[in-house]
Design a protein around this motif. Structure first.
Motif, PDB file in Angstrom:
ATOM      1  N   SER A  35       0.839  -1.192   0.000  1.00 48.62           N
ATOM      2  CA  SER A  35       0.000   0.000   0.000  1.00 48.62           C
ATOM      3  C   SER A  35       0.876   1.244   0.000  1.00 48.62           C
ATOM      4  O   SER A  35       2.014   1.220   0.473  1.00 48.62           O
ATOM      5  N   TYR A  95      -1.112  -0.494  -4.223  1.00 46.32           N
ATOM      6  CA  TYR A  95      -2.487  -0.237  -3.815  1.00 46.32           C
ATOM      7  C   TYR A  95      -2.485   1.147  -3.170  1.00 46.32           C
ATOM      8  O   TYR A  95      -1.838   1.351  -2.143  1.00 46.32           O
ATOM      9  N   THR A 143      -3.989   3.888  -0.996  1.00 44.94           N
ATOM     10  CA  THR A 143      -4.941   3.907   0.118  1.00 44.94           C
ATOM     11  C   THR A 143      -5.964   5.025  -0.080  1.00 44.94           C
ATOM     12  O   THR A 143      -5.891   5.794  -1.047  1.00 44.94           O
ATOM     13  N   PRO A 154      -6.249  -4.417   2.124  1.00 41.76           N
ATOM     14  CA  PRO A 154      -4.971  -3.821   1.715  1.00 41.76           C
ATOM     15  C   PRO A 154      -3.858  -4.209   2.688  1.00 41.76           C
ATOM     16  O   PRO A 154      -4.064  -4.242   3.902  1.00 41.76           O
TER      17      PRO A 154
END
Length: 174
Positions: free
Chosen positions: A29, A62, A64, A140
């Motif tokens: 993340s 990823y 956030t 995540p």
């Protein structure tokens, strides 16, 4: 028959021989603020408390909240592993004022990681809800996830990367 060995011809798809990508695929993340700093040319290293050593990595990013999307791929060089003071020094050298916050983040460790960012590519991506639907649930990662241990997740990441690139750049300085 030639007396000299002929070089093996790599596959047209680059999946064997010398052209094979040996980067370890991971999912991590990233806060969108730091992602924007990469694109602005102000963030050229990723700093972590734990990470892989001695190898290049393909980082599936990823982003956030508020973004909540898998949609970028960052190629990382092998991590610099050193004492927190040295890692903070790298942070300060690459972005003035960043050394103190990085040191605060890693100060309780024997060693920390400064990972050089080499290339970044952004794709349309996949939002959080779609990830949850396709995978039957998705949380995540807090640290990093080695994707070779999670083939379904790796498949989704590769699907995202197979889409058209929105923008990409090579990060200078490493």
């Amino acid at each position: 028959m030639s007396a000299f060995p002929q070089p093996a011809q790599p596959s047209l798809f680059g999946d064997d021989g010398p052209l094979r990508d040996t980067r370890e695929p991971v999912l991590m993340s990233l806060n969108p603020v730091y992602y924007d700093l990469i694109w602005a040319g102000e963030k050229t290293y990723e700093f972590r408390r734990r990470f892989l050593t001695g190898q290049s990595v393909r980082w599936y990013v990823y982003l956030t909240g508020p973004v909540g999307r898998l949609g970028a791929v960052i190629d990382l060089g092998p991590a610099v592993v050193d004492a927190p003071e040295q890692i903070a020094e790298i942070a300060e050298r690459t972005r003035a004022g960043n050394g103190a916050s990085v040191f605060e983040y890693v100060r309780d460790l024997d060693q920390a990681f400064a990972i050089p960012i080499q290339r970044v590519a952004e794709y349309p991506g996949m939002p959080l809800e779609q990830l949850r639907t396709e995978l039957g649930g998705f949380h995540p990662p807090q640290g990093y996830t080695r994707l070779r241990n999670h083939p379904d997740l790796l498949s989704i990441c590769e699907k995202v990367r197979a889409d058209s690139v929105r923008r990409e750049m090579t990060v200078p300085g490493h």
